[in-house]
Write a protein that holds these residues in place. Structure first.
Motif, PDB file in Angstrom:
ATOM      1  N   ASP A 108      -1.398   4.051   7.854  1.00 36.89           N
ATOM      2  CA  ASP A 108      -1.699   3.587   6.451  1.00 36.89           C
ATOM      3  C   ASP A 108      -3.002   2.815   6.389  1.00 36.89           C
ATOM      4  O   ASP A 108      -3.119   1.939   7.531  1.00 36.89           O
ATOM      5  CB  ASP A 108      -0.531   2.544   6.152  1.00 36.89           C
ATOM      6  N   HIS A 109      -3.907   3.067   5.642  1.00 35.62           N
ATOM      7  CA  HIS A 109      -4.967   2.357   5.572  1.00 35.62           C
ATOM      8  C   HIS A 109      -4.794   1.034   5.295  1.00 35.62           C
ATOM      9  O   HIS A 109      -3.950   0.666   4.887  1.00 35.62           O
ATOM     10  CB  HIS A 109      -5.930   2.869   4.473  1.00 35.62           C
ATOM     11  N   ARG A 110      -5.806   0.097   5.516  1.00 36.09           N
ATOM     12  CA  ARG A 110      -5.562  -1.464   5.328  1.00 36.09           C
ATOM     13  C   ARG A 110      -5.226  -1.617   3.947  1.00 36.09           C
ATOM     14  O   ARG A 110      -5.794  -1.022   2.935  1.00 36.09           O
ATOM     15  CB  ARG A 110      -7.077  -2.063   5.857  1.00 36.09           C
ATOM     16  N   GLY A 111      -4.619  -2.390   3.553  1.00 37.80           N
ATOM     17  CA  GLY A 111      -3.962  -2.836   2.219  1.00 37.80           C
ATOM     18  C   GLY A 111      -3.056  -1.919   1.667  1.00 37.80           C
ATOM     19  O   GLY A 111      -2.814  -1.992   0.540  1.00 37.80           O
ATOM     20  N   ILE A 112      -2.602  -0.949   2.368  1.00 34.61           N
ATOM     21  CA  ILE A 112      -1.731   0.160   1.696  1.00 34.61           C
ATOM     22  C   ILE A 112      -0.462   0.152   2.495  1.00 34.61           C
ATOM     23  O   ILE A 112      -0.621   0.222   3.815  1.00 34.61           O
ATOM     24  CB  ILE A 112      -2.432   1.470   1.737  1.00 34.61           C
ATOM     25  N   GLY A 113       0.526   0.386   2.128  1.00 35.11           N
ATOM     26  CA  GLY A 113       2.097   0.736   2.599  1.00 35.11           C
ATOM     27  C   GLY A 113       2.209  -0.528   3.453  1.00 35.11           C
ATOM     28  O   GLY A 113       2.184  -1.712   3.117  1.00 35.11           O
TER      29      GLY A 113
END
Length: 288
Positions: A108-113
């Motif tokens: 997951d990218h930073r800030g996501i999931g």
């Protein structure tokens, strides 16, 4: 732009012509070095997603959540998800095919999931730095990468800023900018997400990062890694014409067009996408 031989690949779902950079018209097709690849029946099982699989790595000031499949395989493949996407959004059949031959990492990218973030707005370059640092944190000098949609934008930045971290790269549903006439629909979707107060914070920040990104077009011609672009002829978010432009800038790159397939084609034709990706990754493209 130097043009090399055209390779034609026939697939069960559609006929996809792979062009090397500079060869972008089907009328240019020759019989030289033609490779026919036919889809084969498979007994592969799709992967399944379970929270117990999730692992974490501290990377570039945040904590990145990731999963791994095909751990018995030596060659690594990092999957870079698109805008607003999480690990669980990858098609399970597609990942199952890739993990038969590759040690596949999803994240997951930073800030996501399940990944964390800091308060400040991030940039596409920071997402690229995250991927580069994650490769190192996972114990590798370099990896193959597969980027889809926004993930292909991050992958382009990775190829430009951290080429030593990449073995081969696949850019699927690619665009070099969301601020060009061809990506007007994409621009609208990003603008809506950025301005919608109900959008998750991480999605808003991803949208802003894409809208502010100046694009990778000027850096594409400096890419020397082996690159393949995959596009669908029915993609109205990142149209095939943009993939053609990118392929024409990256010397020796491959371009695969799937007839009638829309955006993020691995969700619609996972077996065909899995086959073409493994064919590309396995091919030895060193000079004879």
């Amino acid at each position: 732009m130097k043009a090399t031989a055209i390779t034609a690949i026939t697939l069960m779902l559609a006929v996809s012509i792979i062009f090397t950079a500079g060869c972008i018209s089907s009328s240019d097709t020759t019989e030289k070095n033609v490779v026919i690849v036919k889809t084969q029946e498979t007994t592969l099982q799709p992967v399944s997603y379970d929270d117990s699989q999730v692992q974490y790595s501290d990377v570039n000031g945040v904590t990145i959540a990731y999963r791994e499949f095909g751990t018995e395989n030596k060659e690594p493949l990092l999957m870079i998800i698109g805008f607003g996407g999480v690990m669980e959004d990858w098609n399970t059949t597609f990942i199952g095919i890739l993990s038969e031959k590759y040690h596949v990492f999803l994240y997951d990218h930073r800030g996501i999931g399940k990944s964390t973030d800091v308060e400040e707005q991030f940039t596409i370059s920071q997402l690229s730095d995250d991927a580069a640092d994650l490769i190192t944190a996972l114990g590798y000098e370099k990896m193959n990468i597969y980027g889809v949609s926004m993930g292909s934008t991050v992958s382009q930045r990775l190829l430009i800023d951290h080429p030593d971290k990449v073995r081969k790269a696949v850019l699927s549903s690619a665009a070099y900018s969301s601020n060009i006439p061809e990506t007007e629909k994409l621009h609208g979707l990003l603008k809506d997400a950025a301005e919608n107060p109900d959008s998750p914070k991480g999605v808003q920040k991803e949208a802003v990062a894409n809208l502010l990104y100046e694009g990778s077009y000027d850096g594409l011609s400096g890419i020397t890694n082996d690159v393949m672009l995959i596009t669908g002829t029915a993609d109205d978010i990142t149209p095939q014409s943009v993939a053609v432009d990118i392929a024409d800038k990256i010397d020796g790159s491959w371009l695969v067009r799937f007839k009638g397939i829309p955006h993020v084609g691995s969700s619609y034709a996972p077996e065909e996408y899995g086959q073409i990706v493994t064919t590309f990754l396995e091919m030895d493209e060193s000079p004879a």
